[in-house]
Design a protein around this motif. Structure first.
Motif: not given
Length: 166
Positions: A134, A146, A150
């Motif tokens: 991550d 993005k 995220h």
């Protein structure tokens, strides 16, 4: 920042200068890598423009420098951090970095950014602190939208986890 003022008993709160600030956009700027080096936080390799912590390796991210107005610095600066990497480690990183940037325009954006991950993964120093999948997805995503999406998904997952624990 306010808690630092209270903790240190300062009359004035420290001023945060963020890494993203530039002379053009904020009329001020700071070299966070230089600040990290002179403070002893991480060794800065000027040639490769890489900061490496003796403990955390390259898996660190500078966000800001705090300026403490009215606080006198010590009489002598701290000793500079020692270079925690071997010559072989720097050679691997240098070769990967040179190739990545030489071929940047000939590669797709996704491939070029993926090769940046290969460069940081070439370090042995601090490997146990390497970014999770991550964290890699956040730090090495070229598209700002993005990255924000995220980060939002990760925050929502943490909120759900914390709610489940309550």
């Amino acid at each position: 920042v306010e808690s630092a003022r209270t903790l240190l008993g300062l009359a004035r709160s420290p001023e945060a200068v963020y890494a993203f600030e530039t002379l053009e956009t904020h009329a001020r700027a700071v070299s966070v890598t230089t600040a990290g080096h002179v403070s002893g936080l991480a060794f800065y390799n000027k040639t490769l423009q890489r900061s490496v912590s003796e403990m955390f390796g390259p898996w660190i991210a500078y966000r800001a420098v705090l300026l403490f107005h009215g606080v006198e610095p010590p009489l002598s600066p701290p000793l500079p951090p020692r270079d925690p990497c071997s010559a072989d480690e720097w050679a691997r990183v240098a070769a990967l970095q040179a190739k990545c940037f030489e071929e940047w325009e000939q590669r797709s954006e996704a491939e070029s950014w993926s090769r940046l991950i290969d460069i940081v993964n070439a370090f042995e120093t601090g490997r146990e602190w390497a970014y999770t999948a991550d964290q890699v997805a956040f730090h090495y995503e070229p598209d700002e939208k993005k990255r924000a999406e995220h980060l939002k998904r990760c925050a929502l997952a943490l909120d759900a986890r914390d709610a489940a624990r309550s």
